[in-house]
Scaffold this active site. Structure first.
Site, PDB file in Angstrom:
ATOM      1  N   SER A 247     -13.079  13.452  -6.136  1.00 48.80           N
ATOM      2  CA  SER A 247     -13.225  12.194  -6.879  1.00 48.80           C
ATOM      3  C   SER A 247     -13.906  12.477  -8.209  1.00 48.80           C
ATOM      4  CB  SER A 247     -14.094  11.216  -6.080  1.00 48.80           C
ATOM      5  OG  SER A 247     -14.459  10.107  -6.874  1.00 48.80           O
TER       6      SER A 247
ATOM      7  N   TYR B 163     -22.373   9.881  -1.842  1.00 51.05           N
ATOM      8  CA  TYR B 163     -20.907   9.901  -1.963  1.00 51.05           C
ATOM      9  C   TYR B 163     -20.477  10.924  -3.022  1.00 51.05           C
ATOM     10  CZ  TYR B 163     -16.092   8.726  -2.904  1.00 51.05           C
ATOM     11  OH  TYR B 163     -14.735   8.831  -3.076  1.00 51.05           O
TER      12      TYR B 163
HETATM   13  N1  LIG Z   1      -9.994   4.504  -4.020  1.00 46.04           N
HETATM   14  C1  LIG Z   1     -10.648   5.221  -4.889  1.00 46.04           C
HETATM   15  O1  LIG Z   1     -11.089   4.700  -5.945  1.00 46.04           O
HETATM   16  C2  LIG Z   1     -10.857   6.681  -4.682  1.00 46.04           C
HETATM   17  C3  LIG Z   1     -10.823   7.276  -3.423  1.00 46.04           C
HETATM   18  N2  LIG Z   1     -11.050   8.625  -3.307  1.00 46.04           N
HETATM   19  C4  LIG Z   1     -10.977   9.298  -2.018  1.00 46.04           C
HETATM   20  O2  LIG Z   1      -9.652   9.203  -1.517  1.00 46.04           O
HETATM   21  C5  LIG Z   1      -9.667   9.278  -0.100  1.00 46.04           C
HETATM   22  C6  LIG Z   1      -8.861   8.122   0.467  1.00 46.04           C
HETATM   23  O3  LIG Z   1      -9.497   6.919   0.120  1.00 46.04           O
HETATM   24  P1  LIG Z   1      -8.724   5.554  -0.137  1.00 46.04           P
HETATM   25  O4  LIG Z   1      -7.304   5.676   0.210  1.00 46.04           O
HETATM   26  O5  LIG Z   1      -9.095   5.089  -1.475  1.00 46.04           O
HETATM   27  O6  LIG Z   1      -9.526   4.608   0.896  1.00 46.04           O
HETATM   28  P2  LIG Z   1      -9.048   3.770   2.174  1.00 46.04           P
HETATM   29  O7  LIG Z   1     -10.293   3.148   2.703  1.00 46.04           O
HETATM   30  O8  LIG Z   1      -7.924   2.878   1.820  1.00 46.04           O
HETATM   31  O9  LIG Z   1      -8.537   4.902   3.184  1.00 46.04           O
HETATM   32  C7  LIG Z   1      -9.441   5.799   3.773  1.00 46.04           C
HETATM   33  C8  LIG Z   1      -8.766   6.501   4.922  1.00 46.04           C
HETATM   34  O10 LIG Z   1      -9.693   7.422   5.500  1.00 46.04           O
HETATM   35  C9  LIG Z   1      -9.680   7.267   6.898  1.00 46.04           C
HETATM   36  N3  LIG Z   1     -10.951   7.621   7.501  1.00 46.04           N
HETATM   37  C10 LIG Z   1     -12.199   7.188   7.172  1.00 46.04           C
HETATM   38  N4  LIG Z   1     -13.110   7.723   8.007  1.00 46.04           N
HETATM   39  C11 LIG Z   1     -12.428   8.516   8.867  1.00 46.04           C
HETATM   40  C12 LIG Z   1     -12.795   9.321   9.970  1.00 46.04           C
HETATM   41  N5  LIG Z   1     -14.083   9.446  10.365  1.00 46.04           N
HETATM   42  N6  LIG Z   1     -11.829  10.007  10.635  1.00 46.04           N
HETATM   43  C13 LIG Z   1     -10.549   9.888  10.260  1.00 46.04           C
HETATM   44  N7  LIG Z   1     -10.116   9.138   9.254  1.00 46.04           N
HETATM   45  C14 LIG Z   1     -11.059   8.447   8.568  1.00 46.04           C
HETATM   46  C15 LIG Z   1      -9.320   5.788   7.142  1.00 46.04           C
HETATM   47  O11 LIG Z   1      -8.654   5.663   8.384  1.00 46.04           O
HETATM   48  P3  LIG Z   1      -9.278   5.019   9.703  1.00 46.04           P
HETATM   49  O12 LIG Z   1     -10.280   3.989   9.277  1.00 46.04           O
HETATM   50  O13 LIG Z   1      -8.085   4.453  10.411  1.00 46.04           O
HETATM   51  O14 LIG Z   1      -9.866   6.179  10.411  1.00 46.04           O
HETATM   52  C16 LIG Z   1      -8.328   5.550   6.022  1.00 46.04           C
HETATM   53  O15 LIG Z   1      -7.028   5.874   6.428  1.00 46.04           O
HETATM   54  C17 LIG Z   1     -11.123   9.288   0.320  1.00 46.04           C
HETATM   55  O16 LIG Z   1     -11.512  10.629   0.559  1.00 46.04           O
HETATM   56  C18 LIG Z   1     -11.850   8.739  -0.907  1.00 46.04           C
HETATM   57  O17 LIG Z   1     -13.164   9.205  -0.994  1.00 46.04           O
HETATM   58  C19 LIG Z   1     -11.268   9.408  -4.387  1.00 46.04           C
HETATM   59  C20 LIG Z   1     -11.317   8.873  -5.631  1.00 46.04           C
HETATM   60  C21 LIG Z   1     -11.087   7.481  -5.886  1.00 46.04           C
HETATM   61  O1  LIG Z   2     -14.178   7.946  -5.518  1.00 49.49           O
HETATM   62  C1  LIG Z   2     -14.137   6.829  -6.006  1.00 49.49           C
HETATM   63  C2  LIG Z   2     -14.046   6.611  -7.434  1.00 49.49           C
HETATM   64  S1  LIG Z   2     -15.421   5.816  -8.000  1.00 49.49           S
HETATM   65  O2  LIG Z   2     -15.561   4.515  -7.289  1.00 49.49           O
HETATM   66  O3  LIG Z   2     -16.607   6.623  -7.771  1.00 49.49           O
HETATM   67  O4  LIG Z   2     -15.191   5.604  -9.453  1.00 49.49           O
END
Ligand SMILES: NC(=O)C1=CN([C@@H]2O[C@H](COP(=O)(O)OP(=O)(O)OC[C@H]3O[C@@H](n4cnc5c(N)ncnc54)[C@H](OP(=O)(O)O)[C@@H]3O)[C@@H](O)[C@H]2O)C=CC1
Ligand SMILES: O=CCS(=O)(=O)O
Length: 252
Positions: free
Chosen positions: A139, A152
């Site tokens: 990220s 985070y």
């Molecule tokens: N959205 C944003 O602005 C950004 C997101 N990210 C990163 O991208 C990735 C995906 O996030 P995003 O799609 O945005 O968020 P979402 O919340 O939409 O999706 C997160 C996913 O992670 C899974 N997850 C969370 N905890 C666990 C666990 N303990 N075991 C297995 N699966 C888990 C959830 O599935 P379930 O709950 O079914 O287990 C879900 O499918 C993350 O690593 C996030 O940090 C990075 C930069 C920007």
């Molecule tokens: O990883 C998530 C992006 S932000 O919320 O830190 O800008």
């Protein structure tokens, strides 16, 4: 080589969009996440495009991760792309007000979970060799300090450095490693981060043009399908309508 992607956190956001993108291109898919119903729904939606195997999995549990990998049906065993996407942010307030448990949950998921899955699949990826990929979701929060980012952002800095370090050890195996670092993207991320606060979600993404899950899925697919001699080490992706802000000052 048969193309098989193993995607963590496929029940929402980037992971789900990624599953759809890879399925569209005819890949076999191993889809994991904790929410079984969503996995079943996605499997039903995608299985007319190609083979889909789902496994309910909490990446924090190293024994469960190992068991899921060991129990893969034979046609899904030769994984060629690992998308380490499962992750979350919690407690977006000042560090001194955060429950310790929330810090542990982020470390256990974003660091330990990612390491668990990587360790379990490394032998397979090395066996498949050239053209295989590990794509880790970092990220911009791993580079840019901001209030409420505390653990985070630190977990995402780990993801970046772990990705680089893996590259060093995997030199000569043909396995590629990429840290994809998105900026503002509209998924369930903010709902999770704020404990389900829809107003915070709407405020953050409203009036601007955030990335959509499909935008990042397209980048992940691009990285995974480059010619085998190319490794994108890091890919930072922001919406055009996002940039950095300046330093903060404590004044009299
Ligand atoms: N959205 C944003 O602005 C950004 C997101 N990210 C990163 O991208 C990735 C995906 O996030 P995003 O799609 O945005 O968020 P979402 O919340 O939409 O999706 C997160 C996913 O992670 C899974 N997850 C969370 N905890 C666990 C666990 N303990 N075991 C297995 N699966 C888990 C959830 O599935 P379930 O709950 O079914 O287990 C879900 O499918 C993350 O690593 C996030 O940090 C990075 C930069 C920007
Ligand atoms: O990883 C998530 C992006 S932000 O919320 O830190 O800008």
């Amino acid at each position: 080589m048969k193309k098989i992607a193993f995607i963590t956190g496929a029940t929402s956001g980037f992971g789900r969009a990624c599953a759809c993108r890879f399925a569209e291109a005819g890949w076999s898919l191993v889809l994991t996440g904790r929410r079984e119903e969503r996995l079943a729904e996605l499997r039903d939606q995608l299985s007319d495009k190609g083979p889909v195997h789902t496994a309910t999995l909490d990446v924090r549990d190293s024994q469960a991760v190992k068991a899921v990998v060991e129990a893969l049906p034979s046609e899904f065993q030769a994984v060629t792309c690992l998308v380490n996407n499962a992750g979350l942010a919690l407690a977006p307030h000042a560090a001194q007000k955060v429950d310790l448990e929330d810090w542990h949950t982020m470390i256990d998921t974003n660091v330990t979970g990612l390491v668990n899955v990587t360790h379990a699949l490394l032998p397979t990826l090395i066996e498949q060799g050239a053209g295989t990929s590990i794509i880790n979701l970092g990220s911009v929060a791993g580079d840019a300090p901001y209030p409420g980012n505390h653990v985070y952002g630190a977990t995402k800095a780990f993801v970046r450095q772990f990705s680089y370090n893996l590259r060093c050890d995997l030199l000569g195996t043909g396995v590629r490693v990429t840290d994809i670092a998105p900026g503002l993207a509209e998924t369930e991320f903010t709902l999770v981060r704020t404990g389900g606060d829809q107003a915070s979600h709407d405020k953050l993404y409203g009036g601007t043009t955030p990335l959509q899950p499909e935008d990042i899925a397209e980048q992940i697919y691009h990285v995974a399908t480059l010619p085998p001699h190319i490794n994108i080490n890091r890919l930072e992706v922001m919406p055009v309508r996002q940039a950095w802000n300046g330093f903060a000052f404590d004044r009299d």
